[in-house]
Design an enzyme around this catalytic site. Structure first.
Site, short mmCIF file in Angstrom:
data_model
loop_
_atom_site.label_atom_id
_atom_site.label_comp_id
_atom_site.label_asym_id
_atom_site.label_seq_id
_atom_site.Cartn_x
_atom_site.Cartn_y
_atom_site.Cartn_z
N GLY A 187 -4.53 -4.23 -3.87
CA GLY A 187 -5.51 -3.20 -4.20
C GLY A 187 -4.71 -1.98 -4.60
N HIS A 188 -4.64 -1.71 -5.88
CA HIS A 188 -3.81 -0.61 -6.39
C HIS A 188 -4.71 0.53 -6.86
CE1 HIS A 188 -0.28 -3.61 -7.16
NE2 HIS A 188 -0.65 -3.55 -5.90
N LYS A 222 1.88 2.06 -5.14
CA LYS A 222 2.43 1.49 -6.37
C LYS A 222 1.54 1.81 -7.57
CE LYS A 222 2.36 -2.52 -4.31
NZ LYS A 222 2.12 -2.13 -2.91
N ASP A 251 0.81 -1.22 0.00
CA ASP A 251 0.00 0.00 0.00
C ASP A 251 0.85 1.27 0.00
OD1 ASP A 251 -2.24 -1.62 0.10
OD2 ASP A 251 -2.30 -1.62 2.29
N GLN A 267 2.00 -6.09 -3.14
CA GLN A 267 2.45 -6.16 -1.73
C GLN A 267 3.77 -5.40 -1.56
OE1 GLN A 267 1.33 -9.56 -3.14
NE2 GLN A 267 -0.59 -8.57 -2.66
P1 GDP Z 1 -0.72 0.32 -3.60
O1 GDP Z 1 -1.33 -0.94 -3.12
O2 GDP Z 1 0.75 0.37 -3.33
O3 GDP Z 1 -1.03 0.63 -5.02
O4 GDP Z 1 -1.36 1.49 -2.71
P2 GDP Z 1 -2.93 1.64 -2.34
O5 GDP Z 1 -3.66 2.09 -3.54
O6 GDP Z 1 -3.42 0.44 -1.64
O7 GDP Z 1 -2.84 2.77 -1.22
C1 GDP Z 1 -2.28 4.01 -1.46
C2 GDP Z 1 -3.33 5.06 -1.16
O8 GDP Z 1 -2.70 6.34 -1.08
C3 GDP Z 1 -4.37 5.20 -2.24
O9 GDP Z 1 -5.58 5.59 -1.66
C4 GDP Z 1 -3.82 6.32 -3.13
O10 GDP Z 1 -4.83 7.00 -3.84
C5 GDP Z 1 -3.20 7.22 -2.09
N1 GDP Z 1 -2.03 7.99 -2.54
C6 GDP Z 1 -1.05 7.65 -3.40
N2 GDP Z 1 -0.11 8.62 -3.46
C7 GDP Z 1 -0.50 9.60 -2.62
C8 GDP Z 1 0.05 10.85 -2.22
O11 GDP Z 1 1.14 11.26 -2.65
N3 GDP Z 1 -0.65 11.59 -1.31
C9 GDP Z 1 -1.83 11.16 -0.79
N4 GDP Z 1 -2.44 11.94 0.09
N5 GDP Z 1 -2.39 10.00 -1.15
C10 GDP Z 1 -1.73 9.21 -2.04
P1 IMO Z 2 -0.90 -4.18 -2.23
O1 IMO Z 2 -0.44 -4.78 -3.54
C1 IMO Z 2 -0.98 -4.50 2.11
C2 IMO Z 2 -1.21 -8.53 3.79
C3 IMO Z 2 -2.46 -8.98 4.50
C4 IMO Z 2 -1.89 -9.95 5.51
C5 IMO Z 2 -0.76 -10.61 4.73
C6 IMO Z 2 -1.12 -11.94 4.10
O2 IMO Z 2 -2.20 -3.47 -2.33
O3 IMO Z 2 0.18 -3.40 -1.61
P2 IMO Z 2 -2.63 -12.64 2.01
O4 IMO Z 2 -4.06 -12.36 1.71
O5 IMO Z 2 -1.67 -12.13 1.00
O6 IMO Z 2 -2.36 -14.07 2.35
O7 IMO Z 2 -2.33 -11.82 3.40
O8 IMO Z 2 -0.39 -9.70 3.72
N1 IMO Z 2 -1.39 -8.05 2.40
C7 IMO Z 2 -1.28 -6.77 2.04
N2 IMO Z 2 -1.06 -5.66 2.79
N3 IMO Z 2 -1.07 -4.40 0.76
C8 IMO Z 2 -1.27 -5.50 0.00
O9 IMO Z 2 -1.22 -5.47 -1.34
C9 IMO Z 2 -1.41 -6.75 0.65
N4 IMO Z 2 -1.64 -8.01 0.21
C10 IMO Z 2 -1.61 -8.78 1.30
O10 IMO Z 2 -3.12 -7.90 5.11
O11 IMO Z 2 -1.31 -9.24 6.57
MG MG Z 3 -2.89 -1.58 -1.87
#
Ligand code: GDP
Ligand code: IMO
Ligand code: MG
Length: 425
Positions: A40-41, A16, A13, A224
């Site tokens: 979840g991207h 990415k 999270d 991840q």
């Molecule tokens: P990922 O799994 O690495 O793709 O990240 P996620 O999408 O799960 O979580 C990142 C969250 O931060 C999302 O809600 C993005 O919209 C938000 N985000 C990304 N870059 C920025 C930033 O520079 N500032 C803020 N405030 N939010 C951001």
């Molecule tokens: P992105 O790509 C954050 C965490 C889960 C749990 C552990 C194992 O959005 O960054 P799993 O379902 O993979 O067997 O769970 O890994 N986890 C993540 N945490 N971002 C993710 O993906 C994750 N995918 C799995 O919360 O702790």
């Molecule tokens: Mg994510």
């Protein structure tokens, strides 16, 4: 070299999705190499938000081909609903999505087993996403998995599926006391996926290697993060794949020699979802503040993310094992209002400082942390497009990170939107 690998450098999270989408604007191909719908991207373009779980984050850029590699575990139900979601936003994946014939399938019994194992509360409950990831990789490793290629031969697909359902139903029922899954219903539903995804199936390794030879611009997208890596993360509180950069080669069938650049996506602080050690976690008002300002709730499960200060000791480990040369620092804006900002610069055990990142949970739980403190900048970063225009305190924060990790902070993200990103020359 035409291949750039994007990895999460913390516990996932990191943002990415945003950075992959941005870099895809000048790419030919974006390929995912591991994980599944546990990811979840998030991508935000002009206030419109998209959350992708399986389809690579390049899909919003017309003309970019998106590849789901052999290392990904694919839940066909999740895949179809994502294709549908994109269609409703006017994005057609036809002729732009390729799926490896070697990728393994996630079946309903994988999801049920994931949930069954998690339902037994113990000190090692992981807090998975419940998407069947672990059980699917277990079946792959024990050589009982069902692959995308199996869908193409209905008879053998049905035989394998029935055999697995009978076996897994036994485990679900006898060990976990769960109701058995309906064999006929599963066979009937899953047999149909052949027709639905046939057009996307191909030898993606051959496709990518041909593209590498033709010097195409390829972005490889990890899911991840390094500290969730099954080998290098905080085991057993990890996912079941290799999000670190090495996983890109096995997960796509491309050689290590083809990789030119490795970019580590790094949040300006730290978060973690699920259980497991998190040395800099803040169980106080500051942690609450980071969660509220950063909107730290899971993009897949909606769970509140645990929050804490940036852990540079862990980040330096991540830089080392991934070979990160460039950092994309995200969510710097979340720190705008803080009077002071702390970063962890060392781990101590019994008064002795550790040289390398600990591998066992008891040590990770016993460490004492060294911190240093920075003055906050106390102003908005909105509209800043050049590094030199960032407040002096923010530049000091970033310079320290560069010096400590020996990686360049090449991208700085200041909002969820694609356009709010500083790119350093
Ligand atoms: P990922 O799994 O690495 O793709 O990240 P996620 O999408 O799960 O979580 C990142 C969250 O931060 C999302 O809600 C993005 O919209 C938000 N985000 C990304 N870059 C920025 C930033 O520079 N500032 C803020 N405030 N939010 C951001
Ligand atoms: P992105 O790509 C954050 C965490 C889960 C749990 C552990 C194992 O959005 O960054 P799993 O379902 O993979 O067997 O769970 O890994 N986890 C993540 N945490 N971002 C993710 O993906 C994750 N995918 C799995 O919360 O702790
Ligand atoms: Mg994510």
């Amino acid at each position: 070299m035409s291949v750039s690998v994007i990895v999460g450098s913390q516990w996932g999270d990191e943002g990415k999705g945003k950075i992959v989408d941005l870099l895809s604007q000048s790419a030919d191909i974006v390929a995912r190499y591991q994980g599944g719908a546990n990811a979840g991207h998030t991508i935000v373009i002009d206030d419109k938000k998209y959350i992708l779980h399986l389809i690579p984050s390049g899909i919003l850029n017309n003309g970019v081909i998106c590849v789901i590699g052999n290392g990904v575990v694919i839940d066909p139900v999740a895949l179809m609903s994502e294709i549908e979601m994109l269609k409703q936003h006017g994005i057609d994946v036809k002729d732009r999505l390729l799926i490896s014939h070697k990728a393994h399938l996630i079946m309903p019994y994988h999801k049920m087993l994931d949930q069954a194992r998690e339902s037994l509360t113990s000190s090692t409950t992981i807090g998975t996403t419940g998407r069947g990831i672990g059980p699917a990789y277990i079946d792959k490793a024990r050589r009982a998995g069902i692959r995308i290629v199996d869908l193409l031969d209905r008879k053998s697909f049905e035989d394998k599926l029935r055999k697995n359902i009978i076996e897994q139903n036994d485990i679900l029922n006898k060990i976990y006391g769960f109701t058995e899954l309906n064999e006929e219903e599963i066979v009937e539903t899953y047999i149909k996926f052949d027709n639905l995804i046939d057009e996307y199936i191909t030898d993606t390794s051959y496709y990518l290697n041909t593209a590498i030879k033709a010097d195409k611009n390829i972005i490889v997208e990890g899911a991840q993060g390094a500290l969730l890596d099954v080998d290098h993360g905080t085991y057993p509180f990890v996912t079941s794949s290799n999000p670190t950069s090495g996983g890109a080669c096995t997960g796509l069938g491309i050689p290590p020699t083809s990789i030119g650049k490795i970019i580590g996506i790094t949040k300006a602080y730290c978060t973690r979802v699920g259980n497991g050690p998190f040395p800099t976690e803040l169980n106080d008002e500051t942690g609450e503040q980071l969660r509220a300002i950063g909107a730290e709730f899971g993009a897949t499960t909606g769970r509140p993310r645990r929050c804490g200060w940036l852990d540079l000791f862990a980040l330096r480990y991540s830089v080392q094992i991934n070979g990160i040369s460039s950092i994309a620092m995200t969510k710097l804006d979340v720190l705008n209002d803080f009077e002071t900002i702390k970063v962890c610069t060392g781990y101590n055990v019994n008064g002795k400082s550790l040289r390398s990142f600990p591998v066992d949970i008891p040590t990770l739980e016993a460490i004492e942390l060294e911190y240093i403190e920075f003055d906050g900048w106390k102003q908005s970063l909105s509209g800043i497009t050049e590094y030199d225009k960032l407040p002096k305190q923010a530049q000091q924060y970033l310079s320290f990170i560069e010096k400590y990790t020996e990686a360049n902070v090449e991208y700085i993200s200041t909002s969820p939107d694609r356009k709010d990103t500083i790119i350093r020359a």
